[in-house]
Write a protein that holds these residues in place. Structure first.
Motif, PDB file in Angstrom:
ATOM      1  N   MET A  11     -60.209  26.298 -24.964  1.00 51.84           N
ATOM      2  CA  MET A  11     -60.383  25.885 -23.661  1.00 51.84           C
ATOM      3  C   MET A  11     -61.792  25.565 -23.255  1.00 51.84           C
ATOM      4  N   TYR A  12     -62.092  24.657 -22.445  1.00 53.68           N
ATOM      5  CA  TYR A  12     -63.445  24.112 -22.267  1.00 53.68           C
ATOM      6  C   TYR A  12     -63.778  24.528 -20.781  1.00 53.68           C
ATOM      7  N   ARG A  13     -65.062  24.800 -20.631  1.00 58.63           N
ATOM      8  CA  ARG A  13     -65.532  25.098 -19.134  1.00 58.63           C
ATOM      9  C   ARG A  13     -66.975  24.405 -19.160  1.00 58.63           C
ATOM     10  N   GLN A  14     -67.151  24.148 -17.939  1.00 62.22           N
ATOM     11  CA  GLN A  14     -68.568  23.516 -17.882  1.00 62.22           C
ATOM     12  C   GLN A  14     -69.521  24.824 -17.673  1.00 62.22           C
ATOM     13  N   ALA A  36     -72.216  27.032 -16.182  1.00 56.78           N
ATOM     14  CA  ALA A  36     -71.957  27.644 -14.978  1.00 56.78           C
ATOM     15  C   ALA A  36     -73.295  27.222 -14.218  1.00 56.78           C
ATOM     16  N   CYS A  89     -63.007  19.827 -17.447  1.00 51.36           N
ATOM     17  CA  CYS A  89     -63.646  21.347 -18.253  1.00 51.36           C
ATOM     18  C   CYS A  89     -63.591  22.392 -17.441  1.00 51.36           C
ATOM     19  N   ASP A  90     -62.277  22.667 -16.783  1.00 52.69           N
ATOM     20  CA  ASP A  90     -62.041  23.801 -15.998  1.00 52.69           C
ATOM     21  C   ASP A  90     -61.214  24.973 -16.434  1.00 52.69           C
ATOM     22  N   GLY A  91     -61.401  25.025 -17.773  1.00 57.54           N
ATOM     23  CA  GLY A  91     -60.354  26.052 -18.448  1.00 57.54           C
ATOM     24  C   GLY A  91     -59.143  25.240 -19.370  1.00 57.54           C
ATOM     25  N   ARG A  92     -59.270  24.092 -19.192  1.00 55.93           N
ATOM     26  CA  ARG A  92     -57.972  23.211 -19.896  1.00 55.93           C
ATOM     27  C   ARG A  92     -58.524  23.221 -21.454  1.00 55.93           C
ATOM     28  N   VAL A 113     -70.996  21.886 -21.463  1.00 56.80           N
ATOM     29  CA  VAL A 113     -69.694  22.594 -21.439  1.00 56.80           C
ATOM     30  C   VAL A 113     -69.670  23.347 -22.695  1.00 56.80           C
ATOM     31  N   SER A 156     -64.287  28.136 -24.433  1.00 60.26           N
ATOM     32  CA  SER A 156     -64.098  29.540 -23.953  1.00 60.26           C
ATOM     33  C   SER A 156     -62.668  30.249 -24.310  1.00 60.26           C
ATOM     34  N   GLY A 170     -62.070  33.518 -20.440  1.00 60.36           N
ATOM     35  CA  GLY A 170     -63.334  32.785 -19.583  1.00 60.36           C
ATOM     36  C   GLY A 170     -64.612  32.985 -20.305  1.00 60.36           C
TER      37      GLY A 170
END
Length: 100
Positions: A1-4, A6, A43-46, A82, A85, A89
């Motif tokens: 999973m990818y996240r920006q 913060a 990239c919001d947790g996908r 990014v 994660s 998270g």
């Protein structure tokens, strides 16, 4: 999973269909074209597969979606825009995220 990241700051520049991204942890400005901007927003947790699937729905005529999405995410990671994660998270073990 990818996240920006913060702490990432974004400034859309609509006339060029682009966005300027600022990373305060490693002060730098990055110009993203519309495709990179879309990937960043997804990239919001996908997962990579989920991101590529969404892009394939938006651009059904492209046959290189998975490869181009993977390359784009790798570039966004190099620029600290990014990070990968876990389900909780948090970054995976061994990955350091500063100023969190």
């Amino acid at each position: 999973m990818y996240r920006q990241n913060a702490r990432l700051r974004l400034r859309p520049f609509e006339p060029w269909h682009a966005v300027m991204a600022y990373t305060p942890d490693k002060p730098a400005l990055h110009w993203l074209n519309s495709h990179s901007w879309l990937v960043l927003e997804l990239c919001d947790g996908r997962t990579l597969t989920e991101i590529a699937g969404t892009i394939a729905e938006i651009m059904p005529d492209r046959d290189d979606v998975l490869a181009s999405t993977k390359g784009c995410i790798e570039d966004l990671e190099r620029k600290s825009l990014v990070h990968a994660s876990t389900d909780a998270g948090e970054p995976p073990a061994g990955k350091e995220v500063k100023n969190r």
